[in-house]
Design a protein around this motif. Structure first.
Motif, short mmCIF file in Angstrom:
data_model
loop_
_atom_site.label_atom_id
_atom_site.label_comp_id
_atom_site.label_asym_id
_atom_site.label_seq_id
_atom_site.Cartn_x
_atom_site.Cartn_y
_atom_site.Cartn_z
N MET A 71 -9.17 84.07 78.53
CA MET A 71 -10.12 84.26 79.64
C MET A 71 -11.53 84.37 79.11
SD MET A 71 -7.77 86.80 81.90
CE MET A 71 -8.00 86.06 83.47
N ASP A 72 -12.34 83.45 79.58
CA ASP A 72 -13.73 83.38 79.13
C ASP A 72 -14.60 84.06 80.20
OD1 ASP A 72 -15.98 82.78 77.75
OD2 ASP A 72 -15.69 80.59 77.76
N GLU A 73 -15.22 85.14 79.83
CA GLU A 73 -16.09 85.91 80.73
C GLU A 73 -15.42 86.17 82.09
OE1 GLU A 73 -18.60 87.31 79.66
OE2 GLU A 73 -19.34 86.16 77.96
N PRO A 74 -14.32 86.84 82.11
CA PRO A 74 -13.63 87.05 83.40
C PRO A 74 -14.37 88.00 84.34
CG PRO A 74 -12.52 88.27 81.65
CD PRO A 74 -13.56 87.44 80.98
N PHE A 75 -15.28 88.79 83.79
CA PHE A 75 -15.94 89.80 84.65
C PHE A 75 -17.33 89.37 85.11
CE2 PHE A 75 -13.18 92.18 81.61
CZ PHE A 75 -12.14 92.38 82.50
#
Lengths: 396, 228
Positions: free
Chosen positions: B168-172
């Motif tokens: 997950m790339d930059e999920p937030f």
């Protein structure tokens, strides 16, 4: 557990679903796609009818007999080709040259000017021509004639109509005849597309018996070209110029010295106009198509990458893109050919044979269509490969 | 399946038209079942590139990647596609949604592709969308939702795959605190069920994600390798 085949089918159906939704979604609202459709339609119209259309325009100039060009020599293919290249006469359809049938008058009172062939045979046969309506001339039917389709359209006659034939030697002599058939000449064989009735031959002598020009060239032939009315602004092509431009052709003004003929498109941009214009249109189309395809694939690149990341092989995505192309081209072609024919026949009043494509070019249209579809599919395959390049290193 | 879901050794990634410039040099990293690894590094350090390499979407300049025990570089295309279907779920930094599909179809798509069960995949997708607070938007399309909703839909798509390895790339990014907590809780739950998570984020991780192993790019750490 589901089998691998079932899972594979499931994946294929997802790809099909994606492809169909992508194709259908907003199709009618997307101006870019509409432009694409219009361009494809235009191309198919050009392919199906542009050359015949130009040729018909040329025939429209011959509404009335204006002057005659005498081919001083054998009416060979080469001589006829020279005749066609003459300024002011360029674009003269082969069928007119060879049939020596002149357009003019109305359905109720049509005059056909018969070319006189010194080989004493004016009657020609239709062995290599395609009958598009009516029936063949009966050998016993002395007052029956068949016409080539350009002449029939120009004269506005169809099978069943009565016409009167006029001798070029004595225009007071008229001979009633019934049009029984319309033929499309077969093109390269350049068969004459006119059948003189047997009784006419009987009346005017053996000079007017039937003959196939392609098989036995006449010694010379009178060919009539028409002009429009004196008030119509038409380009000048003085007959003397025609004569001077080629010493092998002797031009005789029949109606009036300095007779004018309408300058046709072929004259304006050269003798190759009938190839040049569609050729240019084709080039423009190719450029526009490639740009459009490139744009569409670039726009979808991210989505295609997404599908690959979900577990589709790049090969499957490429096959999907190619499949879309083939389906689009097939649908486009199926729509464009009848639409093109309708536009040409109904809107531009051009006569086309009733077969599914222009009869004379049916084979050409099919071959070009196939080449186009396969070529476009190949181009899209390459574009898809390029679009997925960095996802495909090392992958098939 | 092996407990080591991702095993990357000596990964070097280079870019540049005029000559390859290494962005990431000799990175070795492993993710096991039930483990969360937080990939940290300044902007431009190569976090996203690493995730793409780990997802099998981009070949590294050098080094090797094993996903679920399969050497990606040596695998045949079909096998590689299978690994992408069954082992990995990848959230891109700018996650695309297919414009022609509504949200629920978008979320269900990877599961449909992997398992071919459309109805089940759509049901799961609805559950995940509901859980991440986008349940009211299931029939909407990409242009009809906000950036935060798009991000949550993309996360739902990753979680709905049921894949053991989540990248997950930059999920937030684009999410407010409440939604960050919801997403983090969902991720933690997947980890409890045996998934492994490798996430790249430049923001501090929420408290819901416990026992996170940190990995700083630029400060290589030796990892136990499964490579021969």
């Amino acid at each position: 557990m589901r089998s691998r085949a079932a899972a594979g089918l499931g994946r294929a159906s997802v790809l099909l679903d994606y492809s169909a939704r992508h194709w259908l979604s907003g199709w009618w609202l997307n101006s870019r796609r509409l432009i694409f459709v219009v361009i494809v339609l235009a191309f198919m119209v050009a392919l199906a009818g542009f050359v015949p259309a130009m040729r018909f325009q040329a025939t429209a100039a011959y509404d009335h007999a204006g002057y005659a060009v005498r081919v001083n020599g054998l009416l060979t293919e080469a001589n006829v080709a020279k005749l066609e290249r003459q300024t002011g006469l360029a674009g003269a359809p082969m069928s007119l040259v060879s049939t020596s049938v002149l357009a003019g008058g109305r359905t109720s009172s049509v005059d056909l000017y018969l070319g006189r062939k010194a080989s004493d045979q004016a009657r020609t046969c239709f062995t290599a021509a395609l009958r598009v309506s009516g029936r063949p001339v009966r050998s016993a039917g002395g007052d029956e004639i068949a016409l080539d389709w350009v002449s029939a359209k120009t004269l506005r006659v169809s099978p069943g109509d009565r016409v009167s034939l006029v001798s070029p030697l004595d225009q007071k002599q008229r001979f009633p005849a019934t049009v029984v058939g319309v033929y499309a000449s077969s093109g390269p064989t350049r068969k004459a597309a006119f059948v003189a009735p047997g009784a006419f031959t009987k009346a005017f002598g053996a000079k007017f018996a039937s003959q196939s020009l392609g098989q036995a060239p006449a010694l010379y032939s009178d060919v009539y070209f028409g002009t429009r009315g004196p008030n119509e602004k038409i380009a000048v092509a003085k007959v003397e110029e025609v004569a001077q431009s080629n010493a092998e052709l002797l031009v005789e003004p029949r109606a009036a010295k300095g007779a004018r003929v309408r300058r046709e498109a072929a004259d304006l941009i050269g003798p190759g106009a009938d190839r040049l214009v569609p050729g240019l249109a084709g080039l423009v189309l190719i450029v526009v198509l490639l740009r459009e395809q490139h744009h569409r694939l670039r726009r979808r690149r991210q989505e295609m990458g997404l599908l690959v990341s979900f577990g589709f092989g790049p090969g499957a995505v490429r096959r999907m893109v190619v499949g879309e192309t083939v389906i689009e081209a097939a649908i486009g072609g199926a729509l464009a050919i009848p639409l093109g024919r309708w536009l040409l026949a109904e809107q531009f009043q051009l006569y086309l044979p009733r077969s599914s494509v222009t009869a004379m070019r049916a084979d050409l249209v099919v071959v070009l269509g196939l080449v186009g579809v396969l070529g476009l599919a190949q181009v899209r395959w390459l574009m898809a490969r390029y679009a997925l390049k960095d996802l495909m290193e090392g992958e098939g | 399946m092996t407990a080591v879901l991702l095993d990357a050794q000596n990964i070097t990634i280079s870019y540049g038209r005029l000559g390859p410039q290494p962005v990431v040099r000799d990175v070795s990293i492993a993710v096991r079942r039930g483990q969360i690894v937080h990939l940290r590094g300044p902007s431009g350090a190569g976090k996203s590139s690493l995730l793409r390499v780990f997802a099998g979407l981009q070949p590294p300049q050098s080094g090797g990647v094993r996903l679920g025990g399969v050497d990606i570089a040596a695998a045949r295309p079909g096998e590689r596609a299978r690994v992408r279907r069954e082992v990995v779920a990848y959230l891109a930094q700018d996650p695309p949604l297919i414009a022609e599909f509504d949200l629920v179809t978008n979320v269900a798509l990877p599961a449909m592709i992997a398992r071919g069960r459309r109805r089940e995949a759509r049901r799961d997708a609805r559950v995940w969308l509901e859980r991440l607070g986008v349940g009211a938007r299931t029939k909407h399309r990409r242009v009809e939702i906000s950036g935060g909703e798009l991000r949550r839909a993309a996360i739902a798509r990753v979680l709905a795959t049921g894949s053991p390895l989540l990248l997950m790339d930059e999920p937030f990014a684009d999410l407010d605190a409440a939604n960050i907590a919801i997403v983090a809780a969902a991720m933690a739950e997947q980890v409890c069920r045996g998934a492994g998570v490798l996430l790249a984020s430049h923001v501090p991780l929420p408290a819901e994600l416990e026992q996170v192993e940190m990995y700083d790019i630029g400060a290589p750490q030796p990892v136990e390798s499964t490579w021969p």
